[in-house]
Write an enzyme that holds these catalytic residues in place. Sequence first.
Site, PDB file in Angstrom:
ATOM      1  N   ASP A  81     -13.806   8.260   7.909  1.00 54.60           N
ATOM      2  CA  ASP A  81     -13.780   8.161   9.348  1.00 54.60           C
ATOM      3  C   ASP A  81     -14.767   9.466  10.145  1.00 54.60           C
ATOM      4  O   ASP A  81     -15.372   9.146  10.802  1.00 54.60           O
ATOM      5  CB  ASP A  81     -12.701   8.088   9.264  1.00 54.60           C
ATOM      6  CG  ASP A  81     -12.227   6.603   9.204  1.00 54.60           C
ATOM      7  OD1 ASP A  81     -12.172   5.685   9.094  1.00 54.60           O
ATOM      8  OD2 ASP A  81     -10.703   6.521   9.698  1.00 54.60           O
TER       9      ASP A  81
ATOM     10  N   ASN B 189      -0.645   4.222   0.603  1.00 55.75           N
ATOM     11  CA  ASN B 189      -1.449   5.031   1.336  1.00 55.75           C
ATOM     12  C   ASN B 189      -0.554   5.154   3.277  1.00 55.75           C
ATOM     13  O   ASN B 189      -1.255   3.819   3.453  1.00 55.75           O
ATOM     14  CB  ASN B 189      -3.306   4.612   1.746  1.00 55.75           C
ATOM     15  CG  ASN B 189      -4.130   5.409   2.639  1.00 55.75           C
ATOM     16  OD1 ASN B 189      -3.271   5.975   3.738  1.00 55.75           O
ATOM     17  ND2 ASN B 189      -5.339   5.067   1.925  1.00 55.75           N
TER      18      ASN B 189
ATOM     19  N   HIS C  46     -13.015  -3.066  10.373  1.00 55.86           N
ATOM     20  CA  HIS C  46     -13.592  -4.040   8.837  1.00 55.86           C
ATOM     21  C   HIS C  46     -11.585  -4.750   8.793  1.00 55.86           C
ATOM     22  O   HIS C  46     -11.367  -6.339   8.342  1.00 55.86           O
ATOM     23  CB  HIS C  46     -13.330  -3.697   7.733  1.00 55.86           C
ATOM     24  CG  HIS C  46     -12.978  -1.702   7.282  1.00 55.86           C
ATOM     25  ND1 HIS C  46     -13.385  -1.086   8.478  1.00 55.86           N
ATOM     26  CD2 HIS C  46     -12.196  -1.279   6.500  1.00 55.86           C
ATOM     27  CE1 HIS C  46     -12.506   0.057   7.470  1.00 55.86           C
ATOM     28  NE2 HIS C  46     -12.123  -0.227   6.439  1.00 55.86           N
ATOM     29  N   ARG C  47     -10.994  -3.513   8.814  1.00 55.86           N
ATOM     30  CA  ARG C  47      -9.258  -3.507   8.329  1.00 55.86           C
ATOM     31  C   ARG C  47      -9.283  -4.780   9.266  1.00 55.86           C
ATOM     32  O   ARG C  47      -8.043  -5.440   9.493  1.00 55.86           O
ATOM     33  CB  ARG C  47      -8.375  -2.408   8.629  1.00 55.86           C
ATOM     34  CG  ARG C  47      -7.220  -2.804   7.764  1.00 55.86           C
ATOM     35  CD  ARG C  47      -6.353  -1.764   7.682  1.00 55.86           C
ATOM     36  NE  ARG C  47      -7.340  -1.072   5.825  1.00 55.86           N
ATOM     37  CZ  ARG C  47      -8.519   0.115   6.770  1.00 55.86           C
ATOM     38  NH1 ARG C  47      -7.657   0.489   7.384  1.00 55.86           N
ATOM     39  NH2 ARG C  47      -8.816   0.212   5.360  1.00 55.86           N
TER      40      ARG C  47
ATOM     41  N   SER D  30       0.327  -1.234   0.022  1.00 57.43           N
ATOM     42  CA  SER D  30      -0.221   0.061  -0.168  1.00 57.43           C
ATOM     43  C   SER D  30       0.925   0.645  -0.245  1.00 57.43           C
ATOM     44  O   SER D  30       1.726   1.057   0.021  1.00 57.43           O
ATOM     45  CB  SER D  30      -1.126  -0.021   1.370  1.00 57.43           C
ATOM     46  OG  SER D  30      -1.508   1.215   1.030  1.00 57.43           O
TER      47      SER D  30
ATOM     48  N   ASP E 271      -7.605  -4.346  -0.036  1.00 58.94           N
ATOM     49  CA  ASP E 271      -8.602  -3.194  -0.642  1.00 58.94           C
ATOM     50  C   ASP E 271      -9.834  -3.111  -0.066  1.00 58.94           C
ATOM     51  O   ASP E 271      -9.887  -4.008   0.900  1.00 58.94           O
ATOM     52  CB  ASP E 271      -8.621  -3.838  -2.406  1.00 58.94           C
ATOM     53  CG  ASP E 271      -9.209  -2.844  -2.877  1.00 58.94           C
ATOM     54  OD1 ASP E 271      -8.709  -1.600  -3.420  1.00 58.94           O
ATOM     55  OD2 ASP E 271     -10.376  -2.760  -3.792  1.00 58.94           O
TER      56      ASP E 271
ATOM     57  N   PHE F  27      -8.904   8.855   8.710  1.00 60.47           N
ATOM     58  CA  PHE F  27      -9.017   9.003   7.346  1.00 60.47           C
ATOM     59  C   PHE F  27     -10.216   8.495   6.577  1.00 60.47           C
ATOM     60  O   PHE F  27     -10.672   8.145   6.357  1.00 60.47           O
ATOM     61  CB  PHE F  27      -7.305   8.742   6.693  1.00 60.47           C
ATOM     62  CG  PHE F  27      -7.808   7.124   6.111  1.00 60.47           C
ATOM     63  CD1 PHE F  27      -7.605   6.274   7.603  1.00 60.47           C
ATOM     64  CD2 PHE F  27      -8.336   6.918   5.109  1.00 60.47           C
ATOM     65  CE1 PHE F  27      -7.480   4.428   6.897  1.00 60.47           C
ATOM     66  CE2 PHE F  27      -8.122   5.323   5.037  1.00 60.47           C
ATOM     67  CZ  PHE F  27      -8.147   4.184   5.591  1.00 60.47           C
TER      68      PHE F  27
ATOM     69  N   LYS G 271     -10.401   1.922  17.016  1.00 61.19           N
ATOM     70  CA  LYS G 271     -10.631   1.673  15.469  1.00 61.19           C
ATOM     71  C   LYS G 271      -9.968   0.786  15.074  1.00 61.19           C
ATOM     72  O   LYS G 271     -10.627  -0.508  14.709  1.00 61.19           O
ATOM     73  CB  LYS G 271     -10.045   2.837  14.488  1.00 61.19           C
ATOM     74  CG  LYS G 271     -10.490   2.806  13.149  1.00 61.19           C
ATOM     75  CD  LYS G 271     -10.476   3.852  12.155  1.00 61.19           C
ATOM     76  CE  LYS G 271      -9.898   3.093  10.800  1.00 61.19           C
ATOM     77  NZ  LYS G 271     -10.121   3.993   9.836  1.00 61.19           N
TER      78      LYS G 271
END
Length: 199
Positions: free
Chosen positions: A155, A11, A180-181, A9, A71, A152, A175
């Site tokens: 959020d 990001n 999800h991650r 990644s 993703d 980010f 978080k």
Amino acid sequence: MIKKIVLASRNRKKLEELQALLAGLGVEVAAVSAFPGSPEVEETGKTFAENAALKSEAIARFTGLPALADDSGLLVEALNGAPGVYSARFAGENATDADNNRLLLEKLRGQENRRAKFASLIAFSIPGKETVLFAGETSGVIIGAPRGENGFGYDPLFLSDDLGKTFAEAGAAEKNAISHRGRALQKFLAYCKSYPDFA
Ligand code: IMP
């Protein structure tokens, strides 16, 4: 024996989250930016799974090392699952988070159903082996105006069912525990524990 994993990644915020979540694994975690000339992988897939695998496989091939890619995106019920795989470029190719958030609020103006979820697909590729996938989701609602400074993407607009506050109001650890991650990564970590190469 796996000693090093490359995160596919670019990001920075996502990398920080992945690095924090992988800290307990006991292997070196490197970002793809540390490998000069590594390919920019185009997300041409129609699903999170396809895009995640495109990224992890390209980076594993290029570096010769095990690679992990995420993703992810936001799926809004009233928008039939949009922006989905287009979450990063909802408001256009070079859209900023603020542009995307503005467009989301515009599209949901006057909409009663504000239910949404984040989804993450983690793909893990060891060179020469088949890619494995891990999925995670987390649910909430899209509020009417941004709240909070952390995180980010979407959020500040995502009021988490689990936390009772937006992801941007939550601390990183808070978080990561229910995101999800985070959930997809928990499945990956469980897989690693049962995988002899990680012993
Ligand atoms: P990707 O890099 O193609 O997976 O794009 C993911 C996009 O989905 C990001 O640019 C964000 O817009 C959105 N997204 C994914 N995960 C999160 C998150 O944890 N918080 C907020 N937005 C997210």
